[in-house]
Motif scaffolding. Sequence first.
Motif, PDB file in Angstrom:
ATOM      1  N   LEU A 110      -3.492   8.126  10.732  1.00 38.24           N
ATOM      2  CA  LEU A 110      -2.529   7.020  10.660  1.00 38.24           C
ATOM      3  C   LEU A 110      -1.224   7.403  11.349  1.00 38.24           C
ATOM      4  O   LEU A 110      -0.967   8.561  11.625  1.00 38.24           O
ATOM      5  N   ASP A 111      -0.403   6.402  11.532  1.00 38.93           N
ATOM      6  CA  ASP A 111       1.012   6.576  11.899  1.00 38.93           C
ATOM      7  C   ASP A 111       1.221   7.251  13.261  1.00 38.93           C
ATOM      8  O   ASP A 111       1.622   8.422  13.340  1.00 38.93           O
ATOM      9  N   LEU A 112       0.964   6.486  14.302  1.00 43.50           N
ATOM     10  CA  LEU A 112       1.229   6.986  15.655  1.00 43.50           C
ATOM     11  C   LEU A 112       2.673   6.696  16.058  1.00 43.50           C
ATOM     12  O   LEU A 112       3.064   6.898  17.202  1.00 43.50           O
ATOM     13  N   GLY A 113       3.446   6.230  15.087  1.00 44.90           N
ATOM     14  CA  GLY A 113       4.823   5.812  15.380  1.00 44.90           C
ATOM     15  C   GLY A 113       5.728   6.925  15.853  1.00 44.90           C
ATOM     16  O   GLY A 113       6.745   6.671  16.494  1.00 44.90           O
ATOM     17  N   ARG A 114       5.391   8.147  15.514  1.00 47.38           N
ATOM     18  CA  ARG A 114       6.249   9.256  15.930  1.00 47.38           C
ATOM     19  C   ARG A 114       5.575  10.110  17.006  1.00 47.38           C
ATOM     20  O   ARG A 114       6.064  11.177  17.345  1.00 47.38           O
ATOM     21  N   ALA A 115       4.460   9.632  17.538  1.00 43.45           N
ATOM     22  CA  ALA A 115       3.775  10.393  18.599  1.00 43.45           C
ATOM     23  C   ALA A 115       4.658  10.440  19.854  1.00 43.45           C
ATOM     24  O   ALA A 115       5.386   9.495  20.135  1.00 43.45           O
ATOM     25  N   VAL A 166       0.255  -4.840  13.001  1.00 43.47           N
ATOM     26  CA  VAL A 166      -0.977  -5.112  12.251  1.00 43.47           C
ATOM     27  C   VAL A 166      -1.986  -4.017  12.602  1.00 43.47           C
ATOM     28  O   VAL A 166      -2.232  -3.743  13.782  1.00 43.47           O
ATOM     29  N   LEU A 167      -2.534  -3.391  11.576  1.00 45.74           N
ATOM     30  CA  LEU A 167      -3.401  -2.227  11.779  1.00 45.74           C
ATOM     31  C   LEU A 167      -4.749  -2.407  11.082  1.00 45.74           C
ATOM     32  O   LEU A 167      -4.847  -3.172  10.107  1.00 45.74           O
ATOM     33  N   GLU A 168      -5.717  -1.674  11.572  1.00 48.07           N
ATOM     34  CA  GLU A 168      -6.998  -1.590  10.856  1.00 48.07           C
ATOM     35  C   GLU A 168      -6.715  -1.057   9.448  1.00 48.07           C
ATOM     36  O   GLU A 168      -5.938  -0.113   9.276  1.00 48.07           O
ATOM     37  N   LEU A 169      -7.328  -1.663   8.447  1.00 49.25           N
ATOM     38  CA  LEU A 169      -7.111  -1.218   7.061  1.00 49.25           C
ATOM     39  C   LEU A 169      -7.961   0.008   6.767  1.00 49.25           C
ATOM     40  O   LEU A 169      -9.179  -0.004   6.953  1.00 49.25           O
ATOM     41  N   CYS A 170      -7.300   1.073   6.337  1.00 49.75           N
ATOM     42  CA  CYS A 170      -8.047   2.258   5.912  1.00 49.75           C
ATOM     43  C   CYS A 170      -8.010   2.328   4.394  1.00 49.75           C
ATOM     44  O   CYS A 170      -7.354   1.526   3.743  1.00 49.75           O
ATOM     45  N   GLN A 171      -8.691   3.306   3.840  1.00 51.06           N
ATOM     46  CA  GLN A 171      -8.760   3.397   2.381  1.00 51.06           C
ATOM     47  C   GLN A 171      -7.832   4.507   1.891  1.00 51.06           C
ATOM     48  O   GLN A 171      -6.799   4.728   2.485  1.00 51.06           O
ATOM     49  N   ALA A 172      -8.219   5.203   0.863  1.00 48.91           N
ATOM     50  CA  ALA A 172      -7.327   6.210   0.268  1.00 48.91           C
ATOM     51  C   ALA A 172      -6.898   7.253   1.294  1.00 48.91           C
ATOM     52  O   ALA A 172      -7.689   7.670   2.146  1.00 48.91           O
ATOM     53  N   THR A 173      -5.652   7.706   1.189  1.00 48.53           N
ATOM     54  CA  THR A 173      -5.216   8.808   2.047  1.00 48.53           C
ATOM     55  C   THR A 173      -5.694  10.118   1.414  1.00 48.53           C
ATOM     56  O   THR A 173      -6.011  10.171   0.217  1.00 48.53           O
ATOM     57  N   LEU A 174      -5.694  11.178   2.223  1.00 49.00           N
ATOM     58  CA  LEU A 174      -6.098  12.483   1.669  1.00 49.00           C
ATOM     59  C   LEU A 174      -5.119  12.921   0.586  1.00 49.00           C
ATOM     60  O   LEU A 174      -5.475  13.648  -0.339  1.00 49.00           O
ATOM     61  N   LEU A 209       0.825  -1.213   0.000  1.00 51.73           N
ATOM     62  CA  LEU A 209       0.000   0.000   0.000  1.00 51.73           C
ATOM     63  C   LEU A 209       0.855   1.257   0.000  1.00 51.73           C
ATOM     64  O   LEU A 209       0.435   2.299  -0.486  1.00 51.73           O
ATOM     65  N   GLY A 210       2.038   1.191   0.590  1.00 58.10           N
ATOM     66  CA  GLY A 210       2.875   2.383   0.639  1.00 58.10           C
ATOM     67  C   GLY A 210       4.233   2.070   1.234  1.00 58.10           C
ATOM     68  O   GLY A 210       4.393   1.095   1.971  1.00 58.10           O
ATOM     69  N   TYR A 211       5.200   2.864   0.845  1.00 53.51           N
ATOM     70  CA  TYR A 211       6.541   2.736   1.415  1.00 53.51           C
ATOM     71  C   TYR A 211       6.850   4.028   2.143  1.00 53.51           C
ATOM     72  O   TYR A 211       6.912   5.088   1.526  1.00 53.51           O
ATOM     73  N   GLY A 212       7.018   3.971   3.460  1.00 54.06           N
ATOM     74  CA  GLY A 212       7.336   5.168   4.231  1.00 54.06           C
ATOM     75  C   GLY A 212       8.806   5.181   4.597  1.00 54.06           C
ATOM     76  O   GLY A 212       9.561   4.296   4.219  1.00 54.06           O
ATOM     77  N   ARG A 213       9.181   6.213   5.334  1.00 54.20           N
ATOM     78  CA  ARG A 213      10.577   6.307   5.788  1.00 54.20           C
ATOM     79  C   ARG A 213      10.924   5.167   6.722  1.00 54.20           C
ATOM     80  O   ARG A 213      12.061   4.754   6.818  1.00 54.20           O
ATOM     81  N   PHE A 214       9.911   4.674   7.445  1.00 52.52           N
ATOM     82  CA  PHE A 214      10.201   3.691   8.482  1.00 52.52           C
ATOM     83  C   PHE A 214       9.728   2.286   8.155  1.00 52.52           C
ATOM     84  O   PHE A 214      10.141   1.339   8.814  1.00 52.52           O
ATOM     85  N   GLY A 215       8.841   2.172   7.193  1.00 54.72           N
ATOM     86  CA  GLY A 215       8.358   0.827   6.920  1.00 54.72           C
ATOM     87  C   GLY A 215       7.601   0.694   5.612  1.00 54.72           C
ATOM     88  O   GLY A 215       7.280   1.678   4.948  1.00 54.72           O
ATOM     89  N   THR A 216       7.359  -0.570   5.261  1.00 53.56           N
ATOM     90  CA  THR A 216       6.524  -0.900   4.098  1.00 53.56           C
ATOM     91  C   THR A 216       5.156  -1.280   4.641  1.00 53.56           C
ATOM     92  O   THR A 216       5.076  -2.073   5.587  1.00 53.56           O
TER      93      THR A 216
HETATM   94  N1  LIG Z   1      -3.805   1.466   8.301  1.00 53.61           N
HETATM   95  C1  LIG Z   1      -3.524   1.723   7.013  1.00 53.61           C
HETATM   96  N2  LIG Z   1      -4.413   1.425   6.046  1.00 53.61           N
HETATM   97  C2  LIG Z   1      -4.148   1.692   4.752  1.00 53.61           C
HETATM   98  N3  LIG Z   1      -3.000   2.262   4.310  1.00 53.61           N
HETATM   99  C3  LIG Z   1      -2.065   2.579   5.231  1.00 53.61           C
HETATM  100  C4  LIG Z   1      -2.272   2.320   6.632  1.00 53.61           C
HETATM  101  N4  LIG Z   1      -1.178   2.755   7.305  1.00 53.61           N
HETATM  102  C5  LIG Z   1      -0.346   3.255   6.373  1.00 53.61           C
HETATM  103  N5  LIG Z   1      -0.851   3.155   5.126  1.00 53.61           N
HETATM  104  C6  LIG Z   1      -0.230   3.592   3.869  1.00 53.61           C
HETATM  105  O1  LIG Z   1       1.187   3.427   3.956  1.00 53.61           O
HETATM  106  C7  LIG Z   1       1.834   4.710   3.883  1.00 53.61           C
HETATM  107  C8  LIG Z   1       3.032   4.716   4.825  1.00 53.61           C
HETATM  108  O2  LIG Z   1       2.582   4.466   6.134  1.00 53.61           O
HETATM  109  P1  LIG Z   1       3.174   5.184   7.417  1.00 53.61           P
HETATM  110  O3  LIG Z   1       3.078   6.681   7.219  1.00 53.61           O
HETATM  111  O4  LIG Z   1       2.508   4.650   8.632  1.00 53.61           O
HETATM  112  O5  LIG Z   1       4.672   4.687   7.334  1.00 53.61           O
HETATM  113  P2  LIG Z   1       5.980   5.380   7.841  1.00 53.61           P
HETATM  114  O6  LIG Z   1       7.132   4.529   7.457  1.00 53.61           O
HETATM  115  O7  LIG Z   1       5.826   5.722   9.281  1.00 53.61           O
HETATM  116  O8  LIG Z   1       5.934   6.653   6.917  1.00 53.61           O
HETATM  117  P3  LIG Z   1       6.385   8.155   7.085  1.00 53.61           P
HETATM  118  O9  LIG Z   1       7.370   8.311   5.998  1.00 53.61           O
HETATM  119  O10 LIG Z   1       5.101   8.928   6.832  1.00 53.61           O
HETATM  120  O11 LIG Z   1       6.898   8.373   8.467  1.00 53.61           O
HETATM  121  C9  LIG Z   1       0.751   5.716   4.248  1.00 53.61           C
HETATM  122  O12 LIG Z   1       0.997   6.990   3.684  1.00 53.61           O
HETATM  123  C10 LIG Z   1      -0.483   5.065   3.637  1.00 53.61           C
HETATM  124  O13 LIG Z   1      -0.508   5.318   2.232  1.00 53.61           O
END
Ligand SMILES: Nc1ncnc2c1ncn2[C@@H]1O[C@H](COP(=O)(O)OP(=O)(O)OP(=O)(O)O)[C@@H](O)[C@H]1O
Length: 412
Positions: A249-254, A161-169, A89-96
């Motif tokens: 989303l993303d309480l990882g940096r709270a 493991v997280l609740e699945l959400c839909q499109a981001t803003l 669904l997405g690749y962030g700085r901290f995770g896939t």
């Molecule tokens: N619960 C979810 N349901 C659906 N898509 C999600 C969910 N959590 C994250 N995503 C998707 O994955 C992307 C990256 O997630 P997240 O921001 O949690 O990762 P991160 O590595 O902490 O990223 P960041 O670079 O923002 O710190 C989000 O922008 C979103 O598109």
Amino acid sequence: MPRIRQRRLRLTSDFDFVEATSDDTTVRPIDQSLQDSSPMTTIGRHPPPARTLPSPNPPASPPGGDASETYKARTTDVIMARYRVQVALGYGRFGTVVRAEDTVTGTLVAVKLLHKGEDLHVDPLWEARIFQKILDGCDRRVSSFARVIQSGTFDGFKCIVLELCQATLYDIIKGYCGLVPLPARHILEMSYQIVDAVSYLHSLGIIHTDIKLDNIAVKCADVTTVKWLDVLTGYHDKRILVTTQICILDLGRAVHAIVPTGNHGRVCCLPYRAPEVNLGMPWSYGVDAFAIGCTLANIYVGDSLMSVDIDSDQEHLASIDKLVGPFPEEYARKINEKYPKMFKFDNGISILWSPERDTSSDASHVETASIHNRSLCDLIRNLMRPNPRDRITLEAATRHQYFDGLNALQLG
Ligand SMILES: Nc1ncnc2c1ncn2[C@@H]1O[C@H](COP(=O)(O)OP(=O)(O)OP(=O)(O)O)[C@@H](O)[C@H]1O
């Protein structure tokens, strides 16, 4: 050195938007849509979608660097012997983040697999702990945060493991879902929920520190078609969301707010970053208020408030100055005590950075003046006051006159 444009790699291609079967064009009040469990919102992934949006983007690839440190989605993987991977669904700085099927319940979930890099210092249990605090608050706004279901390890990757959400803003505003322009009513409802949800976090002594369009998603992907009046071209069909319920989303940096001295460190994505963070000063709840101000402006104008090319603190401060300045003189002088020459005071207050020195980007390319809704503009300016002491608290922001519209029937 060449300027490196930092952009998040992301996948936005897998949102199944379902055409709602009912022809409901009724505007529902926010409190109703927040608690809504009407049949409209339950039309979901079963039976198979009547219409799926085309892939908005070519599939993004995982970020570069050491490939062995980043999880790459494989449909053969069953994470923690339970969650069968479907798609990234997405690749962030901290995770896939991947979508997976819970093989026990048959429901879909999102799983974040943290990159392995030792320098990341990410504790997978942290997100779960913060969510537990949110749960402990026993408040209706719990539903505005993606539920943390479980944490564990898979193939050496720590996962949540997280609740699945839909499109981001972000996806919606970029037009990937065919929903822009958003109806004014939807902007109002989403704005209220964002302010209200993060205000709840603040009431628990927690600061999110990474509010941005990418970290806010809609809970339900159902859309319906309505007749839409365009003043130039007349009526045409337009897709709108059936319900606007959002999810943070993303309480990882709270973090827990450190009172009264304030927190330290660099937080928030640069385009959403409050000036006190840039200046290396102590910060607190105001960083979320500032980031929400940027987010609401982005939702309204459909573009980033600050140029994504900004890569120096001074350039960013100049942007803030241009957007919501001037910096109050007392605050500017305080900043100058720490960073002499940041401001000059000879001819009014101004920041010494000048666009002439760096012509590759505008100081800001969207004006708050382009926000034609006056009460929304006022709310945004109050959320983004340069001096954090002048910034409106989120609790007070929930009572801002912009939200009086929630009780009124708005068409358009
Ligand atoms: N619960 C979810 N349901 C659906 N898509 C999600 C969910 N959590 C994250 N995503 C998707 O994955 C992307 C990256 O997630 P997240 O921001 O949690 O990762 P991160 O590595 O902490 O990223 P960041 O670079 O923002 O710190 C989000 O922008 C979103 O598109």
